[in-house]
Design an enzyme around this catalytic site. Structure first.
Site, PDB file in Angstrom:
ATOM      1  N   SER A 110      -7.870  -6.552  -1.236  1.00 18.14           N
ATOM      2  CA  SER A 110      -7.693  -5.323  -1.992  1.00 18.14           C
ATOM      3  C   SER A 110      -7.607  -5.636  -3.489  1.00 18.14           C
ATOM      4  CB  SER A 110      -6.454  -4.589  -1.469  1.00 18.14           C
ATOM      5  OG  SER A 110      -6.374  -3.299  -2.013  1.00 18.14           O
ATOM      6  N   ASP A 143     -13.621   2.877   3.706  1.00 19.22           N
ATOM      7  CA  ASP A 143     -12.419   2.500   2.960  1.00 19.22           C
ATOM      8  C   ASP A 143     -11.909   3.698   2.157  1.00 19.22           C
ATOM      9  OD1 ASP A 143     -10.469   1.228   1.305  1.00 19.22           O
ATOM     10  OD2 ASP A 143     -11.558  -0.668   1.488  1.00 19.22           O
ATOM     11  N   HIS A 166      -9.100  -0.642   5.667  1.00 19.29           N
ATOM     12  CA  HIS A 166      -8.694  -1.437   4.516  1.00 19.29           C
ATOM     13  C   HIS A 166      -7.757  -2.588   4.869  1.00 19.29           C
ATOM     14  CE1 HIS A 166      -8.271  -1.945   0.172  1.00 19.29           C
ATOM     15  NE2 HIS A 166      -6.982  -2.105   0.343  1.00 19.29           N
TER      16      HIS A 166
END
Length: 493
Positions: free
Chosen positions: A209, A442, A470
């Site tokens: 991320s 996502d 995610h």
């Protein structure tokens, strides 16, 4: 970006339908083109080796040797002799390799860059990536990014006492990806620069991320320290402010709301009932914060991860049960809601979330400005939609600890002087192997912008799928990493 409760086990086998591996060769046409000339090619600041402060070693049941390390680095790398802060890093090494060397082991190092911004690393044993990388012959290095965990953490009650708002804003500006990467590079020099071979002086980076955003910043300015880079849900959009990101992630958020209400249609009335109750009588939470309608809708942040929809349904179900029984909320429910919302204990996440997209432009409360009408209100017939990974001004009132940073929120939102985070020209001539996992659905990282970034980075290869979310690097580690390892090995089908 999103931060989730860990999932420690991958159960069964997953049918990765619509799974594809793409090598995107065309340069970015939208995002890179919008970069101002100053951001397209920005000079890197020289970084010296970090000062090692202390080191502690212990063994953990299960065959892990842990080496805890504290380093001292400049607050501002352009003033290397100025004020210093601490950065903490934790090595996880196979116990059988107990050579006592400066790195704590002979295996090559994989640095894990945590999602966020503003989250510390969890203990190595709790992260399934530890097992994966150790099984591939690496040792892991988990770095608490500056301002988090044991790295001079930001806290409203003890941080920068007596300083002005302007001074605090300037310090917070030092906590973005550019300086996180400089900390990594300074630590790398301390740990590896005495190695004889050039390849041994480099390390692998895995960015999840926001950690992937940091990894691309690393590629931009200090590629000489990198052996290879992996990102999972972390290919950053090459933009100057968040507007284009939110335009896309709001659409994904609405799709996830639709999935939630299709799965639990009874929750349409349940959520409407809960919101009506909160409008009449906002609830004081155990921490002292207030559960308003807005804060309740913030729970939709969980929709972007595996298991998130079911988690929020259980909260909604319990809330309705409490209203049936008591016309009020129990302590247990309040605690469950707070456990899903980490803004109070990770204030950087709210303070710098929009800023992590900014290069020479302000965010101007982008999420609030780009809020679609469907999320602003609803009729008596329409479902009330949850919000996602967005930061709004009311959060600096509704969250008890976050409210202590209230005076900093506007100055950060309207700050213009954000340094460049990426060097597009350097990315186009990249020579470091890059392997990215991108998730088509996502909810936090705009997929099409991620694809453009992969196309911009010379030699980058990506695995793209619409059946993982995610937090798959934790929830379904082997499904993600197995595909990335195929890319690394050069396998094609």
């Amino acid at each position: 970006m999103g931060h989730f409760t860990p999932a420690f086990r991958l159960l069964g086998r997953y049918n990765l339908l619509a799974l594809s591996v793409r090598r995107l060769s065309r340069p970015s046409t939208r995002s890179a083109a919008t970069m101002s000339p100053g951001n397209r090619s920005a000079p890197s600041i020289p970084v010296s080796a970090a000062e090692a402060v202390k080191e502690e070693t212990h063994l953990i049941v299960g065959g892990l040797k842990i080496v805890d390390r504290w380093f001292q680095v400049p607050v501002d790398y352009s003033c290397p002799d100025g004020e210093k802060i601490r950065v903490f890093a934790r090595s996880a090494i196979n116990n059988k390799d107990n050579d006592g060397g400066v790195t704590g082991g002979k295996q090559p190092i994989c640095v894990y860059l945590q999602g966020g911004p503003g989250f510390e690393c969890s203990p190595p044993k709790s992260h399934p990536l530890t097992e994966f990388y150790l099984g591939k012959g690496y040792q892991m290095l988990y770095i608490d990014q500056r301002g988090t965990g044991l790295s001079s953490p930001i806290d409203a009650d003890v941080w920068m006492k007596g300083c002005t708002v302007a001074e605090k804003v300037q310090r917070l500006k030092m906590l973005r990806a550019d300086n996180i990467v400089r900390d990594c590079e300074a630590i790398r020099k301390t740990m590896l620069d005495d190695k004889e071979k050039e390849e041994e002086r480099k390390w692998t980076v895995h960015g999840q991320s926001f950690g992937g955003f940091c990894a691309v910043t690393y590629l931009s300015f200090y590629p000489e320290g990198l052996k290879e880079v992996f990102t999972t849900g972390g290919m950053p959009p090459l933009v100057n402010n968040p507007d284009a990101v939110y335009d896309r992630t709001y659409r994904k958020l609405q799709e996830r709301n639709a999935v939630y209400y299709r799965k639990y249609p009874q929750d349409v009335k349940a959520v409407r009932r809960i919101v009506a109750y909160l409008k009449r009588d906002p609830v004081v939470l155990p921490s002292g914060g207030t559960l308003t309608e807005g804060r309740f809708r913030d729970l939709g942040l969980a929709f972007g991860g595996h298991g998130g929809i079911d988690t929020i349904h259980r909260i909604v179900q319990r809330a309705v049960n409490d209203l049936d029984c008591y016309d009020g909320f129990t302590y247990k429910l309040k605690q469950m809601i707070e456990s899903q919302q980490s803004f109070d204990v990770n204030p950087i996440y709210a303070l710098l979330h929009e800023a992590c997209y900014c290069q020479g432009e302000p965010s101007g409360w982008s999420a609030a400005r780009r809020l679609p009408p469907s999320l602003q209100s609803s009729s008596d017939e329409d479902p009330i939609l949850f919000t996602g990974e967005m930061i709004y001004p009311y959060m600096f009132t509704d969250y008890s600890e976050l409210s202590k940073f209230h005076e900093l929120a506007d100055p950060l939102a309207y700050e213009k002087a954000w340094p460049a985070l990426y060097d597009v020209d350097q990315l186009k001539r990249n020579e470091v192997p890059v392997f990215a996992a991108n998730f088509i659905d996502d909810m936090y990282v705009a997929y099409d912008l991620s694809r453009e970034t992969v196309a911009t980075i010379q030699g980058a290869r990506s695995f793209d799928t619409n059946v993982l979310h995610h937090n798959a690097v934790r929830a379904k580690t082997w499904a993600v990493m197995g595909e990335l390892w195929k890319l690394r090995s050069g396998e094609v089908d």
